[in-house]
Design a protein around this motif. Structure first.
Motif, PDB file in Angstrom:
ATOM      1  N   ASP A 160       0.871  -1.185   0.000  1.00  0.00           N
ATOM      2  CA  ASP A 160       0.000   0.000   0.000  1.00  0.00           C
ATOM      3  C   ASP A 160       0.903   1.229   0.000  1.00  0.00           C
TER       4      ASP A 160
ATOM      5  N   TRP B 136       4.717   3.705  10.714  1.00  0.00           N
ATOM      6  CA  TRP B 136       3.917   4.768  11.320  1.00  0.00           C
ATOM      7  C   TRP B 136       3.357   5.732  10.287  1.00  0.00           C
ATOM      8  N   LEU B 137       3.805   5.597   9.040  1.00  0.00           N
ATOM      9  CA  LEU B 137       3.234   6.443   7.985  1.00  0.00           C
ATOM     10  C   LEU B 137       2.031   5.793   7.319  1.00  0.00           C
ATOM     11  N   HIS B 138       1.787   4.516   7.649  1.00  0.00           N
ATOM     12  CA  HIS B 138       0.648   3.812   7.047  1.00  0.00           C
ATOM     13  C   HIS B 138      -0.633   4.224   7.772  1.00  0.00           C
ATOM     14  N   PRO B 139      -1.696   4.524   7.019  1.00  0.00           N
ATOM     15  CA  PRO B 139      -2.912   5.009   7.683  1.00  0.00           C
ATOM     16  C   PRO B 139      -3.505   4.006   8.671  1.00  0.00           C
ATOM     17  N   ASP B 140      -3.166   2.735   8.530  1.00  0.00           N
ATOM     18  CA  ASP B 140      -3.737   1.743   9.440  1.00  0.00           C
ATOM     19  C   ASP B 140      -2.920   1.564  10.711  1.00  0.00           C
ATOM     20  N   HIS B 141      -1.881   2.362  10.908  1.00  0.00           N
ATOM     21  CA  HIS B 141      -0.972   1.989  11.999  1.00  0.00           C
ATOM     22  C   HIS B 141      -1.610   2.113  13.375  1.00  0.00           C
ATOM     23  N   THR B 142      -2.654   2.974  13.502  1.00  0.00           N
ATOM     24  CA  THR B 142      -3.330   3.015  14.804  1.00  0.00           C
ATOM     25  C   THR B 142      -4.369   1.905  14.927  1.00  0.00           C
ATOM     26  N   ARG B 143      -4.527   1.134  13.870  1.00  0.00           N
ATOM     27  CA  ARG B 143      -5.494   0.040  13.923  1.00  0.00           C
ATOM     28  C   ARG B 143      -4.821  -1.277  14.327  1.00  0.00           C
ATOM     29  N   ASN B 144      -3.540  -1.224  14.606  1.00  0.00           N
ATOM     30  CA  ASN B 144      -2.840  -2.407  15.083  1.00  0.00           C
ATOM     31  C   ASN B 144      -2.254  -2.061  16.438  1.00  0.00           C
TER      32      ASN B 144
ATOM     33  N   LYS C 103     -12.135   0.849  16.345  1.00  0.00           N
ATOM     34  CA  LYS C 103     -11.197  -0.110  15.774  1.00  0.00           C
ATOM     35  C   LYS C 103     -11.817  -1.475  15.520  1.00  0.00           C
TER      36      LYS C 103
ATOM     37  N   GLN D  96      -5.996   3.707  21.540  1.00  0.00           N
ATOM     38  CA  GLN D  96      -5.664   4.120  20.170  1.00  0.00           C
ATOM     39  C   GLN D  96      -6.855   4.777  19.488  1.00  0.00           C
TER      40      GLN D  96
END
Lengths: 284, 1015
Positions: free
Chosen positions: A159, A243-251, B837, B901
């Motif tokens: 991505d 940390w630049l991936h938009p999903d990083h706060t989703r993991n 989430k 988060q």
């Protein structure tokens, strides 16, 4: 062994030069931002470098068509140096505006027959997105595993963001595409992320915004017949870290950063640049 | 010299599209509901050159057209070619620039032209001018060509040539000619006689667009009566007993409200009719903004530079400092939304470049206030429809930011009817610089000395942009001058930025500042205070066209210029660096220590003003202010009838569609928000990347997760009840947004940008006392909240004349404070976003909902629809900010430690809208119960906008730890994220809302998607 020297062009509206230099340095390169005019004036020589990167940006404001005026500077003022660089088998990458520049100088897709020196004839173009809008959005890319491209070895799907208004890849006829396809030069395409990895590539036009620009055959990037010159519209350098991936706060967030590498926070895009560094080191 | 015409049009064929034409077609549909079958486009170039036409013709495919995708014709109009245009169109409109207006494609084309003919000797007035032709097929007959043309161009800066259906049938094609500039006549410096009656002094100020009041004019008059002044003037050979036009213009610029902030500096007699207060405030700025920040500066070591430079600078870590500045460009954006907004963003970029010894711009913020885009009411003369202002401003900021390679990481768009009179265009920029330069100097300190050579770097000076500073200090009228409007040239500026930063690192810069309002007069004038003097030679200043008079050169605000001081021994290195980057750099002045601002034109002295008088001579304004609490009709939602089942559901869908709440994604996505590869939290977040982001988070050093948060808050409608509450709410919102991203609340700084209507009582402004009292209250609240939050205001700006017209037709904007926050984020790997989430996530409210529905978004929506009559009631207040900040610190550190988060600010539309947005971002459902969130009414707990609140999501395994972490702070368990497709909100057993997530997505996204699709 000395780190491979990478020339990252800047000046006249190129604006991804800092991060493009940084990602090469993160994977063991010795990257330097060099103003185009240093090569034009002969202050510096392209010959002293082992990799050339033409970063993204808005060279000359993209007036008269994206990449065109910078393409002309290179085509007319750097012709011999570029010719020698390619002939010496040194890798070149153009990202976004840099891809547009390489297409408009004629380095991409380049002459059909392998090992023909560059003739600086434009054979393709990148034109306005069908939407008519410049957009910054994340896309999913899949790579042709058979491509001769040295930059994309081992990469299946990533991505990354596109940030352009003129990313629709066009060539005059279907036979042009067929010729590139036969040589696996259609290196990277926009794909539907819901398809299984390895089965995303299709010639059928994907709908917006899976294909952000209406590119023919969903082409995101191509290489020349040698696989050394590579260009793409999306920005792999923009996902050098997770940390630049938009999903990083989703993991859930993994452990601490080690001092000398990104560790498990390495992003998917970094491998593109590591491939080139390793190629140079392996061919010294 | 001959003019050669080259036209280019997209090739037709399989898979090829005329995208420029398509965009016009879609916009006519989206904005005006006009269906056109097809629009085709032609790009034109008018090449003025002494090359042979045949030489140009041979090379057209090398420059003007792309042979793969375009057709090209030389000296022939495409419309006359039946091969390319076989069908007769219904209309054709050609739009080009007016003479002297910046034509960026034209200059780029000319640059490329010189690359093609490197050995040709190009004449000095050779150039290229560009135009567009739009060709309409299947145009409804009711659409007049005049109207169509007026929607496609702005006659302030552009010209149009048209052909209607009959013209097209008769093959009368629009052919636009090269825009020849009329010759400019140089007027020698004039003696301005000020020994005239007071009325004449005033009319001189008015007719000359000087924007000086009588006392100021009299102060200038008195200055020239001083014998010592006269004697020193005689000595340098300048008219002794009166100012020259150069001096008067220079004083008007320097003393303008825009540059001197006279209202913020004034002495105010303040009366509060409620409390009986009767007091004097000696400068709002010094009392309520500067003093608190200076007090805080004594307690922390990271406030490096506040107020006096082009932006405020804070230490970010041991190696790097960061700075931020926000500006407004309201008046120019009202006249030419595109050019005005573009110069706004590239202008504030220069403020960053001009900070310290030069900082690198790394992030932009854009906040706009417009009239409603779907406005169907009357429009006053000379004002554009809000949707057109919106499109133009957005395009200007988009081009300015994107082409400069600076990501737009945060912003907002706010709508209210009153912004029809004056749109607000706030542009902010964050910069970064190494704390120490290679030569050991600290980068935030300028180091000029007398004898330094002062360069003007970048663009040239032209007739554009004369009187911008004084003009913005006046209200907008139908006669507002077009010379106050300019178009930016981001690429010229980008080249300059590249060069300046290289020069900085090479140690070549001793002082630098931006050329913005007031031009050289202001930039060199301000820098001259460091060494106490300068001597300028205006004849050395490179001009866009000859013939500018001395005063025009001095005050012109032509864009893309920096003023840079260089030591004499460094000039050669500086010159060659400029040459490499193809940046024009011209020495135009020298710093002195004579105490004088000495301006010459060649050998003749044309201005000779003491630095003291120039900068400190303006008399302090004495103003009256009087507060009385506004008493609008009360908002009474309980009087409306709701459906029986889940009765608030339709309200939720309507609220999500309100322009102030609706998704701005189609607009924001057109900004590059992640160039430089540092943007961690992007403007849109979540599983489909279309949920709202609260704050921008960047990690500017590649490979290092140390972060910086950038956020903003704005709540102008609260001013209808209390401008003080408006200010508190704006600051609180900015801080809350930053907290959602995990900002270090002990290391954050703020910017205050005030936009106010005229607040000086006069015939034009009979309610000036009240408007000034609003300003007083806003600033008192600003001080109170900022002190409580330990939030220093490090930079700011005010724009004090945001009105249109006079008398009954006068439109004044609601008093508006934009508060921006930037601060430290310890580790971007630990941050939060607003999207839910996963199912099972627990939802908590942090903070308490109170009975505060006054001036809420719900109240405005229901008043507009006629369902209720008023917006009055209790406006959200911040009674105990000292408590709030401890809660914010707890929440922010919970995010920094990875405990949560998911966090979202709860503001417009209250808990209901915040929960809906979190479901949209996560594409989930949720079961929420607002029972226990306070003692307020259901309406308030559901829709109220009480400050200090957040919605957060906690994973079940972290719930215990979260509760413990937040112990002592107000938190309430609201419910759970579900895998159903609905958001349900209940109050105990009463179901208030039950809406499908897909319906919420649609409602939220449709209002402002003004793209017309991609077909």
């Amino acid at each position: 062994m000395a780190a491979p020297k990478v020339a990252v062009l800047f000046g006249f509206g190129i604006n991804c030069d800092h991060e493009t230099a940084a990602v090469f340095n993160l994977v063991g390169g010795d990257a330097e931002r060099v103003h185009v005019n240093h090569f034009v004036s002969g202050n510096r020589s392209l010959e002293d470098f082992e990799i050339l990167a033409v970063p993204g940006g808005f060279s000359f404001g993209d007036h008269l068509g994206s990449g065109r005026l910078m393409g002309n500077r290179m085509r007319f003022a750097l012709r011999e140096q570029l010719h020698a660089f390619v002939a010496a088998g040194k890798p070149i990458i153009g990202i976004c505006n840099g891809f547009q520049v390489l297409v408009k100088t004629g380095l991409l897709p380049g002459p059909a027959a392998q090992n023909t020196p560059p003739d600086f004839v434009q054979r393709a173009s990148l034109t306005l997105n069908d939407s008519g809008r410049y957009e910054d959005r994340w896309v999913t890319l899949e790579f042709d595993s058979e491509s001769p491209c040295i930059w994309t070895k081992g990469i299946k799907r990533i991505d990354c963001p596109v940030r352009h208004g003129e990313g629709k890849f066009v060539m005059p006829s279907t036979t042009d595409f067929d010729a590139l396809a036969a040589n696996n030069q259609l290196t990277v395409r926009y794909v539907d992320p819901s398809t299984p990895v390895g089965q995303g590539i299709t010639d059928e036009p994907l709908s917006f915004p899976l294909s952000p620009n209406g590119s023919m055959r969903n082409i995101a990037g191509i290489c020349d017949s040698t696989g050394l010159v590579f260009g793409l519209m999306p920005h792999p350098e923009a996902v050098y870290a997770k940390w630049l991936h938009p999903d990083h706060t989703r993991n859930s967030a993994p452990g601490p950063l080690t001092s000398d590498a990104l560790g498990e926070w390495e992003g998917e895009g970094l491998q593109v640049f590591r491939n080139a560094i390793e190629y140079v080191l392996g061919n010294r | 010299m001959t003019v050669t015409r080259v036209e280019v049009t997209p090739k037709q064929g399989e898979g090829m599209r005329d995208v420029r034409g398509d965009v016009v077609r879609r916009q006519l549909m989206a904005d005006h509901n006009i269906k056109v079958d097809e629009v085709r486009s032609i790009n034109g170039f008018l090449i003025k050159s002494n090359l042979e036409k045949s030489e140009i013709t041979e090379r057209v495919n090398d420059l003007f057209s792309d042979p793969i995708i375009e057709d090209v014709l030389t000296d022939t109009l495409f419309l006359s070619s039946t091969e390319h245009f076989p069908n007769t169109p219904d209309a054709a409109i050609t739009i080009g620039f007016k003479p002297g207006v910046t034509d960026n494609p034209g200059s780029a084309a000319f640059d490329g032209f010189k690359t093609l003919f490197p050995h040709h000797q190009h004449q000095s007035d050779a150039s290229i001018s560009t135009y567009h032709t739009y060709v309409f097929f299947g145009l409804p007959e009711a659409v007049s060509v005049e109207w169509l043309s007026s929607t496609l161009h702005n006659n302030l800066i552009q010209r149009a040539v048209t052909s209607d259906a009959i013209g097209c049938l008769n093959t009368q094609w629009p052919a636009i000619a090269y825009p020849e500039k009329p010759p400019q006549t140089l007027t020698p410096p004039q003696r301005m006689d000020l020994e005239i009656p007071d009325e004449e002094l005033l009319s001189l100020s008015e007719s000359g667009l000087l924007a000086l009041n009588l006392e100021e004019m009299q102060t200038i008059q008195a200055h020239y009566r001083d014998d010592a002044v006269r004697k020193s003037r005689t000595a340098v050979g300048i008219v002794s007993d009166a100012p020259t036009d150069v001096e008067l213009e220079c004083l008007a610029q320097t003393w303008s409200e825009h540059c001197k902030h006279k209202i913020f500096a004034s002495k105010i007699h303040h009366i509060d009719s409620e409390t009986g207060e009767d007091s004097i405030i000696d400068s709002i700025f010094k009392t309520h903004i500067m003093k608190p920040t200076h007090d805080m500066q004594k307690e922390v070591d990271w406030l490096l530079s506040v107020f006096h430079d082009n932006s405020g600078v804070i230490a970010w870590d041991d190696e790097w400092s960061v700075c931020m500045k926000a500006e407004t460009h309201n008046s120019p954006s009202a006249l030419d939304p595109y050019g005005g907004a573009m110069t706004g963003i590239v202008g504030v970029n220069r403020d960053i470049l001009g900070t310290g010894l030069g900082a690198r711009p790394i992030a932009n913020t854009d906040v706009f206030c417009f009239g409603p885009p779907n406005w169907e009411g009357e429009l006053p003369d000379n004002l554009f429809h809000p949707s057109r202002v919106f499109r133009g401003v957005h395009a200007g900021v988009r081009v300015g930011g994107n082409e400069s390679g600076i990501p737009t990481v945060n912003g907002a768009i706010v709508f209210d009817d009153r912004y029809i009179g004056k749109p607000l265009v706030y542009c902010g920029t964050v910069g970064i610089m190494p704390r120490k330069l290679p030569d050991g100097r600290e980068s935030h300190i300028k180091t000029p000395t007398a004898g330094d050579i002062v360069y003007m770097v970048g663009g040239r000076v032209g007739y554009d942009g004369i009187h911008g500073a004084t003009f913005s200090s006046l209200e907008l009228t139908e006669e507002s001058p077009s010379s106050a409007v300019q178009i930016g040239d981001p690429i010229t500026q980008k080249k300059m930025v590249d060069m300046v930063l290289e020069a900085r690192d090479a140690g070549l810069i001793s002082c630098i500042t931006d050329n913005g309002a007031g031009g050289l007069s202001s930039s060199i004038g301000e820098m001259a205070t460091y060494t106490d003097g300068c001597e300028i030679d205006l004849a050395k200043v490179p001009l866009k066209q000859p013939g500018l008079s001395a005063w025009e050169i001095l005050v012109s605000e032509s864009q893309e210029r920096m003023t840079i001081a260089v030591k004499p021994e460094d000039c050669a290195a500086f010159d060659s660096m400029a040459q490499l980057h193809e940046v024009e750099a011209t020495p135009v002045a020298t710093f002195t220590n004579t105490g004088m601002f000495h301006v010459k034109y060649e050998d003749e002295t044309v201005a000779y003003l003491s630095i003291d008088f120039l900068h400190d001579g303006v008399p302090q304004l004495q103003l009256e202010s009087e507060w009385h609490t506004p008493t609008p009709e009360l908002f009474t939602p309980e009087t409306i009838t709701l459906p029986e089942q889940a009765g608030h559901s339709p309200l939720l869908l309507r609220m999500l569609a309100q322009p102030n709440i609706a998704s701005k994604e189609t607009w924001v996505r057109q900004y590059d928000h992640e160039v430089i590869a540092q943007t961690v939290v992007k403007p849109f977040v979540g599983v489909e990347r279309d949920g709202p982001g609260d704050a921008g988070v960047i990690a500017p050093i590649h490979g290092n997760p140390h972060g910086l948060v950038i956020s903003c808050g704005i709540a102008p409608r609260y001013s209808d009840l209390d401008a003080g509450a408006m200010a508190a709410a704006s600051i609180d919102e900015a801080v809350r947004n930053a907290v959602c991203a995990g900002i270090n609340v002990d290391k954050m700084a703020g910017l205050d940008n005030f936009c106010w209507p005229d607040s000086i009582e006069s015939v034009k402004t009979p309610d000036g006392k009240f408007k000034l009292a609003q300003l007083v209250r806003a600033n008192r609240e600003l001080e109170r909240v900022c002190r409580a939050y330990r939030l220093p205001c490090v930079s700011g700006k005010d724009s004090m004349k945001n009105d249109y017209g006079t008398g009954e037709k006068k439109i004044s904007i609601p008093p508006t404070l934009l508060y921006s926050v930037f601060g430290d984020q310890p580790d971007v790997r630990f941050t939060a976003t607003s999207d839910f989430k996963n199912p099972g996530e627990k939802v908590y409210l942090v903070g308490v909902s109170k009975e505060e529905l006054g001036a809420s978004e719900l109240s405005f929506m229901l008043r507009e629809s006629g369902e209720t009559n008023g917006i009055g009631g209790q406006v959200p207040l911040l009674p105990n900010p000292e408590m709030n900040i401890t809660t914010y610190r707890a929440l922010s550190t919970a995010i920094q430690s990875g405990l949560i988060q998911t966090a979202h600010d709860c503001s417009e539309g209250g808990v209901a809208v915040a929960a809906a947005e979190m479901c949209i971002g996560g594409r989930t459902g949720a079961d929420i119960d607002i029972d226990g969130t306070g003692d307020a009414s259901v309406w308030s707990r559901l829709w109220g906008e009480s400050l200090g609140r957040f919605l957060v999501g906690v994973q079940p395994e972290n719930e215990t730890a979260f509760i413990e972490w937040m112990s002592g702070h107000p938190i309430t368990m609201l419910g759970t994220v579900t895998d159903t497709e609905n958001l349900t909100i209940s109050d105990g057993y009463d179901v208030l809302i039950d809406v499908e997530t897909t319906a919420m997505v649609e409602a939220w996204q449709k209002t402002l998607d003004m793209t017309g699709g991609v077909a």
